[in-house]
Motif scaffolding. Structure first.
Motif, PDB file in Angstrom:
ATOM      1  N   THR A 153      40.832 -45.671-104.909  1.00  0.00           N
ATOM      2  CA  THR A 153      41.432 -44.354-104.882  1.00  0.00           C
ATOM      3  C   THR A 153      41.605 -43.842-106.297  1.00  0.00           C
ATOM      4  N   GLY A 154      42.312 -42.736-106.438  1.00  0.00           N
ATOM      5  CA  GLY A 154      42.477 -42.201-107.783  1.00  0.00           C
ATOM      6  C   GLY A 154      43.692 -41.298-107.846  1.00  0.00           C
ATOM      7  N   GLY A 155      43.535 -40.318-108.694  1.00  0.00           N
ATOM      8  CA  GLY A 155      42.385 -39.758-109.394  1.00  0.00           C
ATOM      9  C   GLY A 155      41.187 -39.542-108.452  1.00  0.00           C
TER      10      GLY A 155
ATOM     11  N   THR B 295      35.834 -51.792 -97.359  1.00  0.00           N
ATOM     12  CA  THR B 295      36.125 -50.859 -98.456  1.00  0.00           C
ATOM     13  C   THR B 295      36.351 -49.441 -97.935  1.00  0.00           C
ATOM     14  N   THR B 296      37.442 -48.852 -98.377  1.00  0.00           N
ATOM     15  CA  THR B 296      37.701 -47.423 -98.156  1.00  0.00           C
ATOM     16  C   THR B 296      37.636 -46.733 -99.510  1.00  0.00           C
ATOM     17  N   VAL B 297      36.964 -45.593 -99.553  1.00  0.00           N
ATOM     18  CA  VAL B 297      36.991 -44.775-100.769  1.00  0.00           C
ATOM     19  C   VAL B 297      37.715 -43.477-100.451  1.00  0.00           C
ATOM     20  N   GLU B 298      38.780 -43.214-101.186  1.00  0.00           N
ATOM     21  CA  GLU B 298      39.517 -41.961-101.029  1.00  0.00           C
ATOM     22  C   GLU B 298      38.999 -40.980-102.079  1.00  0.00           C
ATOM     23  N   THR B 299      38.387 -39.896-101.601  1.00  0.00           N
ATOM     24  CA  THR B 299      37.694 -38.987-102.522  1.00  0.00           C
ATOM     25  C   THR B 299      37.932 -37.538-102.138  1.00  0.00           C
TER      26      THR B 299
ATOM     27  N   GLY C 166      35.567 -35.529-102.273  1.00  0.00           N
ATOM     28  CA  GLY C 166      34.299 -35.154-101.634  1.00  0.00           C
ATOM     29  C   GLY C 166      33.398 -34.263-102.469  1.00  0.00           C
ATOM     30  N   THR C 167      33.636 -34.208-103.772  1.00  0.00           N
ATOM     31  CA  THR C 167      32.822 -33.325-104.612  1.00  0.00           C
ATOM     32  C   THR C 167      31.700 -34.057-105.338  1.00  0.00           C
ATOM     33  N   VAL C 168      31.732 -35.407-105.326  1.00  0.00           N
ATOM     34  CA  VAL C 168      30.691 -36.198-106.000  1.00  0.00           C
ATOM     35  C   VAL C 168      30.216 -37.261-105.020  1.00  0.00           C
ATOM     36  N   PHE C 169      28.939 -37.198-104.601  1.00  0.00           N
ATOM     37  CA  PHE C 169      28.452 -38.204-103.652  1.00  0.00           C
ATOM     38  C   PHE C 169      28.026 -39.463-104.390  1.00  0.00           C
ATOM     39  N   ARG C 170      28.339 -40.613-103.812  1.00  0.00           N
ATOM     40  CA  ARG C 170      27.880 -41.892-104.348  1.00  0.00           C
ATOM     41  C   ARG C 170      27.272 -42.727-103.224  1.00  0.00           C
ATOM     42  N   ASP C 171      26.119 -43.303-103.512  1.00  0.00           N
ATOM     43  CA  ASP C 171      25.464 -44.225-102.591  1.00  0.00           C
ATOM     44  C   ASP C 171      26.002 -45.616-102.906  1.00  0.00           C
ATOM     45  N   ALA C 172      26.881 -46.125-102.051  1.00  0.00           N
ATOM     46  CA  ALA C 172      27.560 -47.385-102.373  1.00  0.00           C
ATOM     47  C   ALA C 172      27.949 -48.105-101.088  1.00  0.00           C
ATOM     48  N   ALA C 173      28.507 -49.310-101.226  1.00  0.00           N
ATOM     49  CA  ALA C 173      28.948 -50.096-100.069  1.00  0.00           C
ATOM     50  C   ALA C 173      30.313 -49.585 -99.616  1.00  0.00           C
ATOM     51  N   ILE C 174      30.290 -48.531 -98.817  1.00  0.00           N
ATOM     52  CA  ILE C 174      31.525 -47.876 -98.371  1.00  0.00           C
ATOM     53  C   ILE C 174      31.642 -48.024 -96.845  1.00  0.00           C
ATOM     54  N   ASP C 175      32.723 -48.638 -96.384  1.00  0.00           N
ATOM     55  CA  ASP C 175      32.929 -48.776 -94.932  1.00  0.00           C
ATOM     56  C   ASP C 175      33.625 -47.562 -94.344  1.00  0.00           C
ATOM     57  N   LEU C 176      34.525 -46.946 -95.090  1.00  0.00           N
ATOM     58  CA  LEU C 176      35.180 -45.720 -94.637  1.00  0.00           C
ATOM     59  C   LEU C 176      35.287 -44.752 -95.815  1.00  0.00           C
ATOM     60  N   ALA C 177      34.638 -43.602 -95.654  1.00  0.00           N
ATOM     61  CA  ALA C 177      34.765 -42.549 -96.669  1.00  0.00           C
ATOM     62  C   ALA C 177      35.890 -41.629 -96.219  1.00  0.00           C
ATOM     63  N   SER C 178      36.973 -41.616 -96.971  1.00  0.00           N
ATOM     64  CA  SER C 178      38.123 -40.779 -96.627  1.00  0.00           C
ATOM     65  C   SER C 178      38.049 -39.526 -97.497  1.00  0.00           C
ATOM     66  N   LEU C 179      37.471 -38.464 -96.923  1.00  0.00           N
ATOM     67  CA  LEU C 179      37.293 -37.224 -97.681  1.00  0.00           C
ATOM     68  C   LEU C 179      38.538 -36.364 -97.550  1.00  0.00           C
ATOM     69  N   SER C 180      38.986 -35.838 -98.657  1.00  0.00           N
ATOM     70  CA  SER C 180      40.142 -34.943 -98.627  1.00  0.00           C
ATOM     71  C   SER C 180      39.750 -33.609 -99.268  1.00  0.00           C
ATOM     72  N   PRO C 181      39.078 -32.740 -98.478  1.00  0.00           N
ATOM     73  CA  PRO C 181      38.678 -31.442 -99.041  1.00  0.00           C
ATOM     74  C   PRO C 181      39.916 -30.644 -99.418  1.00  0.00           C
TER      75      PRO C 181
END
Ligand code: SF4
Length: 263
Positions: free
Chosen positions: A92-94, A116-120, A122-137
């Protein structure tokens, strides 16, 4: 070594740092996932520093408006994760996707069997080992202004109202996430006035993404980083979720620990 981030959230990498092998880490801790489909799941959080947006209400002020932390090499981050219990990791971040090394970290964690969850945003796409992409527009109500200054400090919004507004919605990047990963769309909602924009964003994304987006993947989350703030928003947002058929997500960590750091 303290993080030295430029104002737009991209790193100003010190000369002795290998950017491919190092992440600016604001904090690393074990807690319960507080939000979204995995709310309540014990997880280790790796919070990177630096963001390409500036929401006025940012609940991690020291990763965006005034980024702080330390440069940590990926071996060190993986070792710190392994010292903690459980098999779920939340990056997460940031905004973790502004850092290329996040991809390598996710790959390494996945190879060790972590979910793995990525909290993003959603403005920069990454090709990675992500099990759940948590987009917060980010909605229009996130944009800072003199009337809506940063909530966590007294940083200058100089130039950020325009930059934030230009960047906050990237349908191409969000579509790629939806197509590539199990995804949740998590909207921070303050009240009924936010719903028309939520519906517009979901509709646009449904038109651009090559896969269906069920209502159950659209989550409404009350705005508020303290129990007192949530007290005034959660009922309103729960009613909106019921009315529109979207999913409500609590902020479990705020309910339990209020705004204590490291939770
Ligand atoms: S996108 Fe997230 S981290 Fe960045 S400013 Fe907004 S709330 Fe903070």
């Amino acid at each position: 070594m303290p993080v030295n981030a430029t104002v737009d959230g991209e790193r100003e990498v010190p000369e002795d740092i290998d950017a491919a092998e190092t992440l600016p880490v604001n904090e690393l801790f074990h807690s319960l996932q507080g939000e979204g489909k995995l709310a309540g799941v014990p997880s280790t959080f790796v919070r990177t520093s630096g963001c390409n947006l500036r929401c006025w209400f940012c609940d991690s002020y020291h990763t965006s408006w005034e980024p702080t932390g330390a440069w940590r090499d990926l071996d060190d981050v993986v070792a710190a994760v392994e010292e903690r219990p459980g098999d779920h990791v939340v990056l997460t971040g940031g905004e973790p996707t502004v850092h290329g090394a996040s991809v390598d970290l996710l790959d390494r964690l996945s190879a060790r069997g972590y979910h793995t969850t990525v909290e993003t945003n959603g403005t920069v796409f990454r090709d990675a080992a992500i099990d759940l992409a948590s987009l917060s527009p980010k909605l229009a109500t996130s944009t800072p202004s003199p009337e809506r200054p940063p909530a966590g400090g007294d940083a200058n919004i100089d130039g950020w109202a325009d930059r934030h507004e230009e960047r906050r919605l990237d349908y191409d990047a969000m579509s790629r996430y939806v197509e590539a990963y199990d995804t949740q769309l998590k909207f921070v909602v303050t009240g009924p006035d936010d719903l028309p924009e939520v519906e517009r964003i979901v509709e646009c994304l449904r038109e651009t993404a090559g896969v269906p987006i069920p209502d159950g993947d659209v989550l409404l989350m009350p705005e508020g980083t303290t129990r007192e703030e949530l007290e005034s928003t959660r009922r309103v947002v729960a009613d909106l979720a019921l009315e529109h058929g979207y999913r409500y997500t609590p902020r479990v960590h705020v309910d339990i620990w209020n705004d204590a750091p490291g939770t």
